[in-house]
Design an enzyme around this catalytic site. Structure first.
Site, PDB file in Angstrom:
ATOM      1  N   ASP A 185      54.938  24.458  74.481  1.00  0.00           N
ATOM      2  CA  ASP A 185      56.387  24.445  74.659  1.00  0.00           C
ATOM      3  C   ASP A 185      56.734  23.356  75.673  1.00  0.00           C
ATOM      4  O   ASP A 185      56.052  23.214  76.688  1.00  0.00           O
ATOM      5  CB  ASP A 185      56.856  25.814  75.172  1.00  0.00           C
ATOM      6  N   ILE A 186      57.778  22.570  75.400  1.00  0.00           N
ATOM      7  CA  ILE A 186      58.137  21.480  76.321  1.00  0.00           C
ATOM      8  C   ILE A 186      58.841  21.998  77.576  1.00  0.00           C
ATOM      9  O   ILE A 186      58.948  21.278  78.553  1.00  0.00           O
ATOM     10  CB  ILE A 186      58.987  20.383  75.644  1.00  0.00           C
ATOM     11  N   HIS A 190      59.905  30.543  65.465  1.00  0.00           N
ATOM     12  CA  HIS A 190      58.828  30.183  66.379  1.00  0.00           C
ATOM     13  C   HIS A 190      58.442  31.380  67.239  1.00  0.00           C
ATOM     14  O   HIS A 190      59.288  32.092  67.751  1.00  0.00           O
ATOM     15  CB  HIS A 190      59.158  28.961  67.239  1.00  0.00           C
ATOM     16  N   LEU A 191      57.142  31.585  67.326  1.00  0.00           N
ATOM     17  CA  LEU A 191      56.562  32.653  68.132  1.00  0.00           C
ATOM     18  C   LEU A 191      56.235  32.087  69.499  1.00  0.00           C
ATOM     19  O   LEU A 191      55.493  31.102  69.608  1.00  0.00           O
ATOM     20  CB  LEU A 191      55.283  33.177  67.470  1.00  0.00           C
ATOM     21  N   HIS A 192      56.776  32.710  70.544  1.00  0.00           N
ATOM     22  CA  HIS A 192      56.426  32.324  71.909  1.00  0.00           C
ATOM     23  C   HIS A 192      55.128  33.025  72.287  1.00  0.00           C
ATOM     24  O   HIS A 192      54.981  34.223  72.067  1.00  0.00           O
ATOM     25  CB  HIS A 192      57.528  32.736  72.892  1.00  0.00           C
TER      26      HIS A 192
END
Length: 171
Positions: A50-51, A119-121
């Protein structure tokens, strides 16, 4: 199955900016974004950092096929969710995260998503989530992998019994 098209019957899950050609996650999944390092990949999903990390380890697992959000998922997508979670755990292991009890795997629920692509964190250690973002991963608008699978499984049982579930996300 989710991802057949971007249009959704669920008004909470509709998006005006749902074109695959402009979706940054579609570009990443197709390896059209040279600044993103792919950490893991198979024929259906990819994982990258993740950015804007919310924890010492913060990765995103996305499907290559454009799916708007967790509200777009149907019972046929249970295996996709499981596969995404498995890849997230495997990346954590590869990054030497040893305590897989201190992690969080989850999805933000619209309208609280920044990129309209499922999207899965993957966050670890969850006990070290940065204080300034803790509410993003503990609120009603964050659906854990376990809770999402439970809801999809319940929908599958209801469908099997002839019942129709209109709203998957109960407020």
């Amino acid at each position: 199955m989710a991802g057949e098209n971007c249009a959704s019957e669920d008004k909470q899950d509709s998006s005006d900016d749902c074109r695959e050609e402009t979706c940054i996650f579609c570009k990443i999944a197709n390896r059209d974004d040279p600044s993103t390092e792919i950490l893991a990949e198979d024929e259906d999903i990819v994982c990258f950092q993740d950015i804007y990390p919310g924890a010492p380890h913060h990765y995103l697992v996305i499907p290559k096929k454009h799916i708007h959000s967790c509200l777009s998922l149907q019972t046929d997508d249970i295996n996709l969710v499981k596969k995404m979670a498995d890849m997230g755990r495997e990346v954590l292991k590869a990054k030497n995260v040893t305590n897989l009890e201190d992690i969080s795997l989850g999805f933000h629920v619209p309208p609280y998503i920044t990129v309209p692509h499922l999207h899965l964190h993957v966050l670890a250690p969850f006990s070290q989530v940065f204080k300034w973002v803790i509410c993003k991963y503990t609120s009603f608008w964050y659906l854990t992998e376990e809770k999402l699978l439970q809801e999809l499984t319940e929908n599958k049982k209801e469908k099997k019994n002839g019942h129709v579930t209109v709203a998957r996300r109960r407020v």
